[in-house]
Design a protein around this motif. Structure first.
Motif, PDB file in Angstrom:
ATOM      1  N   ASP A 122       0.849  -1.195   0.000  1.00 57.40           N
ATOM      2  CA  ASP A 122       0.000   0.000   0.000  1.00 57.40           C
ATOM      3  C   ASP A 122       0.888   1.251   0.000  1.00 57.40           C
ATOM      4  O   ASP A 122       1.465   1.609   1.028  1.00 57.40           O
ATOM      5  N   LEU A 123       0.998   1.907  -1.147  1.00 55.49           N
ATOM      6  CA  LEU A 123       1.854   3.085  -1.257  1.00 55.49           C
ATOM      7  C   LEU A 123       1.404   4.193  -0.320  1.00 55.49           C
ATOM      8  O   LEU A 123       2.226   4.807   0.372  1.00 55.49           O
ATOM      9  N   ASP A 124       0.110   4.479  -0.291  1.00 52.16           N
ATOM     10  CA  ASP A 124      -0.377   5.562   0.565  1.00 52.16           C
ATOM     11  C   ASP A 124      -0.105   5.272   2.036  1.00 52.16           C
ATOM     12  O   ASP A 124       0.290   6.168   2.795  1.00 52.16           O
ATOM     13  N   GLY A 125      -0.314   4.024   2.441  1.00 53.48           N
ATOM     14  CA  GLY A 125      -0.037   3.662   3.820  1.00 53.48           C
ATOM     15  C   GLY A 125       1.440   3.795   4.153  1.00 53.48           C
ATOM     16  O   GLY A 125       1.805   4.261   5.241  1.00 53.48           O
ATOM     17  N   PHE A 126       2.287   3.372   3.214  1.00 56.99           N
ATOM     18  CA  PHE A 126       3.731   3.512   3.417  1.00 56.99           C
ATOM     19  C   PHE A 126       4.111   4.977   3.579  1.00 56.99           C
ATOM     20  O   PHE A 126       4.865   5.341   4.500  1.00 56.99           O
ATOM     21  N   LEU A 127       3.613   5.833   2.691  1.00 62.76           N
ATOM     22  CA  LEU A 127       3.972   7.244   2.762  1.00 62.76           C
ATOM     23  C   LEU A 127       3.466   7.883   4.051  1.00 62.76           C
ATOM     24  O   LEU A 127       4.135   8.753   4.625  1.00 62.76           O
ATOM     25  N   ALA A 128       2.303   7.470   4.520  1.00 65.19           N
ATOM     26  CA  ALA A 128       1.788   8.012   5.773  1.00 65.19           C
ATOM     27  C   ALA A 128       2.738   7.699   6.924  1.00 65.19           C
ATOM     28  O   ALA A 128       2.929   8.526   7.830  1.00 65.19           O
ATOM     29  N   ARG A 129       3.327   6.516   6.906  1.00 67.55           N
ATOM     30  CA  ARG A 129       4.249   6.142   7.977  1.00 67.55           C
ATOM     31  C   ARG A 129       5.647   6.719   7.776  1.00 67.55           C
ATOM     32  O   ARG A 129       6.303   7.120   8.728  1.00 67.55           O
ATOM     33  N   ALA A 130       6.103   6.742   6.510  1.00 58.81           N
ATOM     34  CA  ALA A 130       7.511   7.044   6.248  1.00 58.81           C
ATOM     35  C   ALA A 130       7.788   8.492   5.878  1.00 58.81           C
ATOM     36  O   ALA A 130       8.955   8.906   5.891  1.00 58.81           O
ATOM     37  N   GLU A 131       6.773   9.265   5.546  1.00 58.65           N
ATOM     38  CA  GLU A 131       7.008  10.591   4.977  1.00 58.65           C
ATOM     39  C   GLU A 131       7.854  11.482   5.886  1.00 58.65           C
ATOM     40  O   GLU A 131       8.827  12.103   5.434  1.00 58.65           O
ATOM     41  N   GLU A 132       7.532  11.550   7.170  1.00 56.02           N
ATOM     42  CA  GLU A 132       8.293  12.418   8.071  1.00 56.02           C
ATOM     43  C   GLU A 132       9.757  11.983   8.119  1.00 56.02           C
ATOM     44  O   GLU A 132      10.673  12.820   8.090  1.00 56.02           O
TER      45      GLU A 132
END
Length: 299
Positions: free
Chosen positions: A19-29
């Motif tokens: 899940d790209l969106d889920g990954f970005l939500a966790r990893a973005e910061e």
């Protein structure tokens, strides 16, 4: 009374997802906290978000985040990876124990992983752990250096001609040059040349240097801006036109345009085995950040 956390919840751990969106939500910061060493992960995930999950190939991309002990899956992220089959795994800089833990976990999920690309120490740690887990042989391939632009210093005199942003009318030429660039460095292109060209043309991401009669002589690409930074890639001059300053002029033009457009950092990778390009980029103002290594695995 709340129960005590289970001991397994206290161990640092990798969380894998498609899940790209889920990954970005966790990893973005985490990724945005140090954009330069995370530049490959940022640009790849941005391209997946904009162009679709199959832009690099038919295989489903896999993403991962590494959380500190007791932090839970979504907190205290200390590492991340992006894998777009059939290409190499792209890893953030990691502690050796995180690299070893990922090798153990991925060996059960994707035992035929083709390779890894990472900051030099991280790549070495993961490659050795992968050999131990799978019996594969890891061979170091391209050694790269990441540079960040300091003060842009155009060479004098500039070669005759001018820079211009490529358009759809240049599509056939750009696709051919992209393919030739991959052949010249001995690397399989991460994207189909036509798809790569279309993705860059969509946001004006390729600059050409033309001779005075309008003949394209070199190109310099640039990634979409993310976390404030862009990366110049690739820079290519056809063999018959090299040694005349065209590639450097295209690089200066695309670097200046990125700064004018508001980029906080302009980055690029070089092949450490190519002293000509390393010398050129330093002369025009690029300064070393850190070294990266690509490994290929054979089974």
């Amino acid at each position: 009374m709340p129960s005590e956390p289970h001991p397994s919840d206290q161990r640092p751990s990798w969380q894998l997802t498609t899940d790209l969106d889920g990954f970005l939500a966790r990893a973005e910061e985490f990724l945005h906290s140090a954009p330069a060493p995370h530049t490959a992960l940022l640009s790849v995930t941005d391209t997946l978000r904009v162009r679709g999950l199959q832009v690099y190939g038919k295989g489903a991309p896999l993403f991962g985040t590494y959380a500190g002990a007791g932090a839970g899956a979504d907190g205290d992220i200390r590492g991340a990876f992006v894998w777009t089959p059939p290409h190499r795994l792209a890893l953030s800089p990691l502690a050796p124990e995180a690299a070893a833990a990922l090798a153990r976990q991925l060996a059960d999920v994707s035992p035929d992983l083709p390779g890894v690309a990472a900051e030099a120490a991280t790549g070495e740690a993961f490659a050795r752990a992968w050999e131990k887990q799978t019996g594969a042989t890891a061979s170091a391939g391209t050694h790269q250096r990441l540079y960040r632009l300091g003060t842009l210093t155009p060479p004098e005199p500039a070669p005759p001609g001018r820079a211009r942003v490529a358009t759809g009318a240049d599509r056939e030429l750009l696709s051919r040059w992209h393919r030739e660039f991959g052949e010249a460095i001995g690397e399989r292109s991460a994207m189909d040349p036509g798809a790569w060209t279309d993705s860059r043309l969509a946001y004006g991401g390729i600059t050409l240097w033309e001779t005075p009669d309008g003949t394209p002589a070199a190109m310099a690409g640039v990634t979409r801006r993310t976390a404030g930074q862009v990366r110049v890639a690739p820079v290519y001059t056809p063999a018959a036109l090299r040694g005349r300053g065209y590639g450097g002029a295209a690089t200066v033009a695309v670097s200046r345009a990125a700064l004018d457009a508001g980029a906080s950092d302009v980055l690029l990778f070089t092949d450490l085995d190519n002293p000509t390009s390393n010398g050129l980029y330093q002369r025009i103002g690029y300064r070393p950040v850190r070294d990266f290594t690509q490994y290929d695995f054979t089974y």
